[in-house]
Design an enzyme around this catalytic site. Structure first.
Site, short mmCIF file in Angstrom:
data_model
loop_
_atom_site.label_atom_id
_atom_site.label_comp_id
_atom_site.label_asym_id
_atom_site.label_seq_id
_atom_site.Cartn_x
_atom_site.Cartn_y
_atom_site.Cartn_z
N HIS A 114 -23.98 52.93 15.01
CA HIS A 114 -23.42 51.76 14.34
C HIS A 114 -21.90 51.86 14.25
O HIS A 114 -21.19 50.86 14.44
CB HIS A 114 -24.00 51.62 12.92
N GLU A 141 -25.61 49.95 19.68
CA GLU A 141 -26.91 49.87 19.01
C GLU A 141 -27.61 48.55 19.25
O GLU A 141 -28.79 48.39 18.93
CB GLU A 141 -26.76 50.16 17.51
#
Length: 344
Positions: A310, A10
């Protein structure tokens, strides 16, 4: 020296924060490049620099590249983590919860108790709000052996900041793995509809709307409207869903032109989506559990409502330090963490 590519996954601040925690704990030297390359404004912002400063302070680290906008950083721990009294001020509305998560585990694992004052934003978009830390994150970590409490001194919103919280950490803890595979029986939803420096009808409206939505879904709930003083206007709602085996939290921020009803609906919709899913770990907690699980003495297994970027990014970061073997079954949403005690 461990080299971390900040553009991995990310490509945000999580790569930095998890690495700083692990560097402090393990004593490993770390070099970061392309920090926050996945963001609109790459490089270190004020809250990231404060996380660096905090991590450096607790392990006497030598740091290079620590300036606003820097896309590289070298972090060289100078010794073991030291407990004590610390204070860190972001100077902006940057999320203090993220700084808290950077230093919590290093301080919990070292001998001696610590008290930390953090100043900045206590309710910031794309970050755990204070209530999430207090009612979900710390209670779940307590099951793993982390003894910590957080006390709110002042609310802080974007863009003014000015919030303050106090973190108290009991040191010398030994972490145990956690198993969260089922929600168990639903108990209740408890919530907070909060404003500072705004009329009382706004939190009342948020609380009323959220309770109506949740009761229509046959969920027992109580959402408390609160109006408090602050240095600037702000509004938000937080909902904590309590089940037999798990806790989950959902929040939404108000902003100019967004009716309180809509703010309430945003948080309720996330909660209802989670309630309909059988997994006991919400998407936010899923990646936050990886680090304590990797540092525990025993294996952890938990099912997540969503395998997010994440989550997989944090797993990659932990793998660079070799302290645990992490497997993520995306089809089943099953996360398994087996600590490597020889490394940690």
């Amino acid at each position: 020296m461990i080299c971390i590519d900040g553009s991995t996954g990310e490509g945000g601040g999580q790569v930095l924060r998890s690495s700083l925690s692990l560097a402090a704990i393990t004593g490993e030297e770390v070099r970061f490049d392309r920090l926050r390359a996945g963001r609109k404004n790459p490089g270190l912002a004020a809250q990231h620099l404060t996380s660096v400063k905090a991590a450096a302070a607790i392990c006497q680290a030598e740091v290079r590249g620590d300036r606003l906008g820097s896309t590289w950083l070298e972090f060289i721990p100078g010794g073991s983590v030291r407990s004590g009294n610390y204070a860190f001020d972001v100077g902006t509305a940057g999320a203090v919860s993220l700084i808290l998560q950077t230093i919590l585990l290093p301080l919990a694992l070292t001998a001696g108790d610590s008290t930390i004052i953090l100043r900045g934003g206590t309710w910031v978009i794309f970050s755990p709000c204070f209530s999430y830390i207090e009612q979900v994150y710390l209670p779940i970590l307590a099951r793993m052996g982390v003894k910590a409490e957080v006390i709110l001194r002042a609310w802080g919103w974007y863009p003014r900041g000015g919030g303050e919280l106090e973190l108290r950490v009991k040191g010398g803890q030994v972490l145990q793995g956690i198993n969260l595979l089922e929600k168990g029986k639903f108990h209740q939803v408890k919530g907070l509809a909060l404003v500072t420096e705004l009329p009382a009808h706004i939190p009342n409206r948020m609380a009323h709307r959220s309770e109506n939505i949740l009761r229509e879904a046959n969920l027992r709930c109580l959402v408390k409207p609160v109006r408090e003083k602050g240095i600037a206007p702000g509004a938000g709602i937080f909902l904590m869903a309590e089940y037999e085996h798990c806790l989950a939290g959902f929040s939404a921020l108000g902003k100019l032109g967004l009716p309180g009803d809509k703010v309430a609906e945003m948080a309720c919709n996330e909660l209802l989506d989670f309630h309909q899913n059988t997994a006991p770990v919400d998407v936010h907690l899923a990646d936050q559990l990886l680090l304590p699980a990797a540092l525990a003495l025993s294996e952890s297994k938990y099912k997540v409502a969503e395998v997010s970027l994440h989550l997989t990014t944090n797993a990659w970061v932990i793998a660079q330090f070799g302290i645990a073997a992490i497997s993520i079954n995306e089809n089943e949403g099953l996360v398994s963490v087996v600590p490597n005690h020889g490394k940690s």
